[in-house]
Design an enzyme around this catalytic site. Structure first.
Site, PDB file in Angstrom:
ATOM      1  N   ASN A 190      -4.438   8.620   2.149  1.00 47.73           N
ATOM      2  CA  ASN A 190      -4.913   7.960   3.374  1.00 47.73           C
ATOM      3  C   ASN A 190      -5.447   8.976   4.387  1.00 47.73           C
ATOM      4  O   ASN A 190      -6.621   9.030   4.643  1.00 47.73           O
ATOM      5  CB  ASN A 190      -3.780   7.187   4.051  1.00 47.73           C
ATOM      6  CG  ASN A 190      -3.760   5.724   3.652  1.00 47.73           C
ATOM      7  OD1 ASN A 190      -4.657   5.259   2.975  1.00 47.73           O
ATOM      8  ND2 ASN A 190      -2.744   5.002   4.076  1.00 47.73           N
TER       9      ASN A 190
ATOM     10  N   ASP B 220       0.831  -1.206   0.000  1.00 49.25           N
ATOM     11  CA  ASP B 220       0.000   0.000   0.000  1.00 49.25           C
ATOM     12  C   ASP B 220       0.869   1.261   0.000  1.00 49.25           C
ATOM     13  O   ASP B 220       0.499   2.276  -0.582  1.00 49.25           O
ATOM     14  CB  ASP B 220      -0.906   0.007   1.242  1.00 49.25           C
ATOM     15  CG  ASP B 220      -1.922  -1.113   1.196  1.00 49.25           C
ATOM     16  OD1 ASP B 220      -2.489  -1.347   0.122  1.00 49.25           O
ATOM     17  OD2 ASP B 220      -2.135  -1.758   2.238  1.00 49.25           O
ATOM     18  N   GLY B 221       2.020   1.177   0.675  1.00 46.77           N
ATOM     19  CA  GLY B 221       2.919   2.333   0.752  1.00 46.77           C
ATOM     20  C   GLY B 221       3.385   2.780  -0.624  1.00 46.77           C
ATOM     21  O   GLY B 221       3.594   3.971  -0.862  1.00 46.77           O
TER      22      GLY B 221
ATOM     23  N   ASP C 149      -3.930  12.154  22.329  1.00 45.36           N
ATOM     24  CA  ASP C 149      -2.686  12.044  21.569  1.00 45.36           C
ATOM     25  C   ASP C 149      -2.772  12.778  20.236  1.00 45.36           C
ATOM     26  O   ASP C 149      -1.751  13.132  19.660  1.00 45.36           O
ATOM     27  CB  ASP C 149      -2.351  10.572  21.317  1.00 45.36           C
ATOM     28  CG  ASP C 149      -1.681   9.951  22.531  1.00 45.36           C
ATOM     29  OD1 ASP C 149      -1.470  10.686  23.513  1.00 45.36           O
ATOM     30  OD2 ASP C 149      -1.383   8.746  22.492  1.00 45.36           O
TER      31      ASP C 149
HETATM   32  N1  LIG Z   1      -1.045   2.497  14.258  1.00 44.80           N
HETATM   33  C1  LIG Z   1      -1.184   2.365  12.953  1.00 44.80           C
HETATM   34  O1  LIG Z   1      -1.947   1.554  12.438  1.00 44.80           O
HETATM   35  C2  LIG Z   1      -0.406   3.273  12.057  1.00 44.80           C
HETATM   36  C3  LIG Z   1       0.558   4.132  12.568  1.00 44.80           C
HETATM   37  C4  LIG Z   1       1.229   4.963  11.675  1.00 44.80           C
HETATM   38  C5  LIG Z   1       0.934   4.929  10.300  1.00 44.80           C
HETATM   39  N2  LIG Z   1       0.018   4.069   9.842  1.00 44.80           N
HETATM   40  C6  LIG Z   1      -0.378   4.035   8.449  1.00 44.80           C
HETATM   41  O2  LIG Z   1       0.687   3.837   7.595  1.00 44.80           O
HETATM   42  C7  LIG Z   1       0.424   4.572   6.436  1.00 44.80           C
HETATM   43  C8  LIG Z   1       1.657   4.744   5.633  1.00 44.80           C
HETATM   44  O3  LIG Z   1       1.893   3.498   5.026  1.00 44.80           O
HETATM   45  P1  LIG Z   1       3.346   3.085   4.547  1.00 44.80           P
HETATM   46  O4  LIG Z   1       3.228   1.769   3.868  1.00 44.80           O
HETATM   47  O5  LIG Z   1       3.953   4.223   3.827  1.00 44.80           O
HETATM   48  O6  LIG Z   1       4.087   2.954   5.929  1.00 44.80           O
HETATM   49  P2  LIG Z   1       4.596   1.640   6.666  1.00 44.80           P
HETATM   50  O7  LIG Z   1       5.630   0.982   5.845  1.00 44.80           O
HETATM   51  O8  LIG Z   1       4.919   2.052   8.063  1.00 44.80           O
HETATM   52  O9  LIG Z   1       3.328   0.673   6.680  1.00 44.80           O
HETATM   53  C9  LIG Z   1       2.147   0.931   7.393  1.00 44.80           C
HETATM   54  C10 LIG Z   1       1.162  -0.219   7.187  1.00 44.80           C
HETATM   55  O10 LIG Z   1      -0.119   0.347   6.922  1.00 44.80           O
HETATM   56  C11 LIG Z   1      -0.671  -0.330   5.817  1.00 44.80           C
HETATM   57  N3  LIG Z   1      -1.538   0.555   5.067  1.00 44.80           N
HETATM   58  C12 LIG Z   1      -1.211   1.673   4.380  1.00 44.80           C
HETATM   59  N4  LIG Z   1      -2.294   2.195   3.791  1.00 44.80           N
HETATM   60  C13 LIG Z   1      -3.328   1.388   4.115  1.00 44.80           C
HETATM   61  C14 LIG Z   1      -4.709   1.419   3.821  1.00 44.80           C
HETATM   62  N5  LIG Z   1      -5.256   2.381   3.099  1.00 44.80           N
HETATM   63  N6  LIG Z   1      -5.500   0.433   4.323  1.00 44.80           N
HETATM   64  C15 LIG Z   1      -4.966  -0.537   5.085  1.00 44.80           C
HETATM   65  N7  LIG Z   1      -3.671  -0.608   5.412  1.00 44.80           N
HETATM   66  C16 LIG Z   1      -2.858   0.352   4.935  1.00 44.80           C
HETATM   67  C17 LIG Z   1       0.492  -0.750   4.977  1.00 44.80           C
HETATM   68  O11 LIG Z   1       0.139  -1.848   4.143  1.00 44.80           O
HETATM   69  C18 LIG Z   1       1.491  -1.122   6.033  1.00 44.80           C
HETATM   70  O12 LIG Z   1       1.336  -2.446   6.419  1.00 44.80           O
HETATM   71  C19 LIG Z   1      -0.145   5.864   6.949  1.00 44.80           C
HETATM   72  O13 LIG Z   1      -0.883   6.541   5.988  1.00 44.80           O
HETATM   73  C20 LIG Z   1      -0.971   5.375   8.117  1.00 44.80           C
HETATM   74  O14 LIG Z   1      -2.304   5.143   7.741  1.00 44.80           O
HETATM   75  C21 LIG Z   1      -0.661   3.239  10.687  1.00 44.80           C
HETATM   76  N1  LIG Z   2       8.976   4.333  -5.179  1.00 41.24           N
HETATM   77  C1  LIG Z   2       9.230   4.616  -3.899  1.00 41.24           C
HETATM   78  N2  LIG Z   2      10.196   5.495  -3.555  1.00 41.24           N
HETATM   79  C2  LIG Z   2      10.456   5.777  -2.261  1.00 41.24           C
HETATM   80  N3  LIG Z   2       9.831   5.193  -1.230  1.00 41.24           N
HETATM   81  C3  LIG Z   2       8.871   4.314  -1.509  1.00 41.24           C
HETATM   82  C4  LIG Z   2       8.527   3.969  -2.853  1.00 41.24           C
HETATM   83  N4  LIG Z   2       7.547   3.048  -2.820  1.00 41.24           N
HETATM   84  C5  LIG Z   2       7.292   2.832  -1.528  1.00 41.24           C
HETATM   85  N5  LIG Z   2       8.078   3.582  -0.746  1.00 41.24           N
HETATM   86  C6  LIG Z   2       8.081   3.598   0.723  1.00 41.24           C
HETATM   87  O1  LIG Z   2       8.543   2.336   1.147  1.00 41.24           O
HETATM   88  C7  LIG Z   2       7.805   1.934   2.301  1.00 41.24           C
HETATM   89  C8  LIG Z   2       7.303   0.519   2.164  1.00 41.24           C
HETATM   90  O2  LIG Z   2       6.492   0.407   1.033  1.00 41.24           O
HETATM   91  P1  LIG Z   2       5.311  -0.622   0.931  1.00 41.24           P
HETATM   92  O3  LIG Z   2       4.275  -0.348   1.947  1.00 41.24           O
HETATM   93  O4  LIG Z   2       4.865  -0.607  -0.492  1.00 41.24           O
HETATM   94  O5  LIG Z   2       6.002  -2.002   1.194  1.00 41.24           O
HETATM   95  P2  LIG Z   2       5.891  -2.924   2.453  1.00 41.24           P
HETATM   96  O6  LIG Z   2       6.216  -2.149   3.683  1.00 41.24           O
HETATM   97  O7  LIG Z   2       6.743  -4.128   2.158  1.00 41.24           O
HETATM   98  O8  LIG Z   2       4.390  -3.341   2.395  1.00 41.24           O
HETATM   99  P3  LIG Z   2       3.557  -3.917   3.634  1.00 41.24           P
HETATM  100  O9  LIG Z   2       3.542  -2.830   4.644  1.00 41.24           O
HETATM  101  O10 LIG Z   2       2.241  -4.198   3.036  1.00 41.24           O
HETATM  102  O11 LIG Z   2       4.286  -5.127   4.080  1.00 41.24           O
HETATM  103  C9  LIG Z   2       6.673   2.947   2.463  1.00 41.24           C
HETATM  104  O12 LIG Z   2       6.993   3.781   3.560  1.00 41.24           O
HETATM  105  C10 LIG Z   2       6.669   3.736   1.213  1.00 41.24           C
HETATM  106  O13 LIG Z   2       6.381   5.108   1.420  1.00 41.24           O
END
Ligand SMILES: NC(=O)c1ccc[n+]([C@@H]2O[C@H](COP(=O)([O-])OP(=O)(O)OC[C@H]3O[C@@H](n4cnc5c(N)ncnc54)[C@H](O)[C@@H]3O)[C@@H](O)[C@H]2O)c1
Ligand SMILES: Nc1ncnc2c1ncn2[C@@H]1O[C@H](COP(=O)(O)OP(=O)(O)OP(=O)(O)O)[C@@H](O)[C@H]1O
Length: 532
Positions: free
Chosen positions: A375, A296-297, A405
């Site tokens: 998001n 999703d990131g 918080d």
């Molecule tokens: N306590 C928490 O649950 C918490 C805390 C901080 C951030 N986040 C979420 O992480 C997001 C950033 O994601 P990232 O991947 O860049 O960071 P990240 O790598 O820290 O991953 C955060 C997790 O949130 C999941 N996630 C992201 N968007 C989602 C969605 N729309 N629905 C369900 N799950 C989702 C991702 O798959 C990942 O597992 C933020 O937008 C925020 O929503 C969650």
């Molecule tokens: N093209 C990109 N360039 C820089 N950062 C990126 C890019 N794609 C993803 N990221 C960052 O890398 C992080 C991880 O990405 P992503 O959530 O896709 O993978 P993941 O953590 O393995 O997935 P999951 O959380 O579902 O296990 C996120 O914080 C996202 O913002």
């Protein structure tokens, strides 16, 4: 001691009338309304002689000016986006009419290409350059039937582009329509409510799915990948080869990925990338489709690259949790085949547009750029150990003061992310609305809200706050909000269209079942007490 700026606004919604026009539904009329409201603020200030000694009034007048300025800027942004869209449409119609004329005259494709090529050279002086644009590809485009279709231009006139005539990037056109239970129709019976013969009926939109149908073949694909993953890197190289060899597509990747591909083989020389932020800003005019490889990131990252319109995104799942990534990477060829053929079901994911308004901003040049989130925007206490204290207004009506918080303002797509963890409801991504979810509120009666899509929310750090607050956008780009600063947030005009595996509802339900094991419970056994 001077009273705080916030204390001068009635927290129960009886504030100054000039705050009440903060809802930009229509750019031009809003500009007018906001212009009037700003004017009203000015007049009010002129009519009310301010004593230099009266700190209270001075602070209040500054607050009014700042808010009026923010509102005007939001409406101007929207109006200029609408003007841009109208301009694109005009050019599109013009080009189509020209092509139709040519067809009527019965010109051969060769003649037609010659005409367009000449026009291209002329128009290309207005095109921004992107790397690796070769004549070879230019030729491919002309033989791919360019004359029968529209050419879209950026209209930029930078000196570099003038010096080196570049090829025209042609965007494929497509049509979005509502599909209702297998029935595809372009026309709604009615959009929201009908008032036929005095009887009010609601529109039956809930079962409809948005469908995207290509009107011309997509030609350019941008691939965005999660960094530092060997499996993603291998898949990306394989996909680029396949798209080039089997689909003859132009391919863009990020500069980092370009480096990775070239370190593997010089075969990848044909791939395009960009050099600077300016080229990123014009990407949406060149790219027909975005493919994401990651979780999703990566979808969030891809969306954040587009500050305006976003091309359709096809998200492949290579993470652990995929709420927005319905496609399996193992079947990428079949998936892309069917996406490129179309029609495809689309989820139009709304984004929020956030403005940080600094208390210290004295003129509009100090206003920060809006930030779009897919998001959520989170306002929290950061590293401070004090409770946050945030005053919240919805369309200038006082909502509440968050003590805890922090607060999450989330889209419905984000409802399954941080907002869910903080106790917010899960909402179907196609529902237009803004979730208002507190984070660990120090109150027994603070429940999350879901507000309609058209509201403008203002979150203000009071002057008497013990510590600053911190805003973060899709979990990134943390910004400090000092006492007196505010964050203003409303629905953005540019949603993120993501391709569905099946359809919007099926994909959403599958993601909460597979991703969260939602409502998993052993089924009650048949034997036992029962109603007779
Ligand atoms: N306590 C928490 O649950 C918490 C805390 C901080 C951030 N986040 C979420 O992480 C997001 C950033 O994601 P990232 O991947 O860049 O960071 P990240 O790598 O820290 O991953 C955060 C997790 O949130 C999941 N996630 C992201 N968007 C989602 C969605 N729309 N629905 C369900 N799950 C989702 C991702 O798959 C990942 O597992 C933020 O937008 C925020 O929503 C969650
Ligand atoms: N093209 C990109 N360039 C820089 N950062 C990126 C890019 N794609 C993803 N990221 C960052 O890398 C992080 C991880 O990405 P992503 O959530 O896709 O993978 P993941 O953590 O393995 O997935 P999951 O959380 O579902 O296990 C996120 O914080 C996202 O913002």
């Amino acid at each position: 001691m001077a009273p705080s700026k916030l204390n001068s606004t009635d927290p129960h919604g009886n504030g100054d009338a000039s705050f009440s026009s903060s809802q930009p539904d229509n750019g031009s009329s809003d500009s007018l309304t906001l212009f009037h409201s700003e004017k009203a603020v000015q007049e009010l200030l002129q009519q009310t002689p301010i004593q230099q000694t009266d700190d209270h009034l001075i602070e209040f007048s500054e607050a009014l000016r700042t808010v009026a300025k923010a509102l005007r800027r939001a409406a101007e942004g929207k109006a200029s986006a609408q003007a841009e869209a109208a301009e694109w449409k005009r050019r599109f119609e013009l080009e189509r009419a020209r092509n139709q004329q040519l067809e009527h005259k019965g010109k051969s494709p060769g003649e037609c290409n010659a005409g367009i090529d000449a026009q291209r050279v002329e128009n290309s002086t207005n095109q921004p350059m992107l790397r690796n644009e070769t004549n070879e590809q230019s030729e491919n485009w002309s033989t791919n039937g360019l004359c029968s279709h529209e050419i879209l231009h950026d209209g930029e006139t930078n000196s570099q582009a003038k010096a080196v005539p570049s090829r025209i990037m042609r965007k494929a056109s497509f049509k979005l329509s509502w599909r209702c239970k297998g029935d595809i129709s372009d026309q709604h019976k009615h959009d929201i409510v009908s008032f036929e013969r005095g009887n009010i009926t609601a529109a039956g939109r809930s079962s409809k799915q948005i469908s995207l149908k290509w009107e011309s073949d997509p030609q350019t694909v941008l691939i965005m990948t999660k960094p530092n993953s060997t499996s993603v890197r291998i898949l990306c190289a394989e996909m680029v080869r396949w798209l080039k060899d089997h689909k003859k597509l132009n391919i863009y990747v990020e500069p980092r990925v370009m480096g990775e591909l070239l370190s593997e083989s010089s075969y990848f020389n044909f791939v395009h990338t960009w050099k600077d932020e300016k080229e990123v800003l014009s990407l949406h005019t060149k790219v027909d489709l975005v493919v994401t490889l990651g979780g999703d990131g990566t979808v969030l990252w891809a969306a954040s690259m587009f500050k305006g319109p976003v091309p359709p995104i096809v998200p492949f799942s290579l993470g652990s949790l995929g709420f927005m990534t319905p496609f399996y990477s193992e079947h990428y060829q079949d998936c892309l085949d069917s996406v490129l053929r179309g029609p495809i079901s689309i989820t139009l994911r709304h984004r929020l547009q956030c403005y940080v308004i600094r208390d210290g901003a004295k003129n509009e040049y100090e206003m920060e750029e809006p930030i779009l989130v897919l998001n959520e925007v989170t306002i929290d206490r950061g590293i401070s150990s004090f409770l946050t204290n945030l005053e919240c207004y919805c369309d200038n009506s006082f909502v509440t003061c968050v003590q805890g918080d922090g607060l999450i303002l989330s889209t419905t797509s984000g409802s399954t992310a941080y907002s869910l963890a903080a106790g917010g409801s899960m909402v179907h991504p196609q529902v237009p609305g803004i979730l208002f979810t507190p984070i660990c509120p120090h109150s027994l009666s603070f429940r999350p809200l879901i507000l309609p899509e058209h509201v403008t929310i203002r979150v203000q750090v009071p002057f008497n706050s013990r510590s600053p607050a911190w805003a973060s956008f899709d979990g990134k780009d943390r910004k400090q909000l000092a006492a007196g600063d505010a964050l203003v947030c409303s629905m953005a005009p540019w949603p993120v269209p993501t391709a569905c595996q099946i359809d919007s509802t099926n994909d959403f339900l599958r993601s909460i079942h597979d991703g969260l094991h939602w409502n998993l419970r052993k089924t009650q056994s048949f034997d036992g007490p029962r109603d007779l």
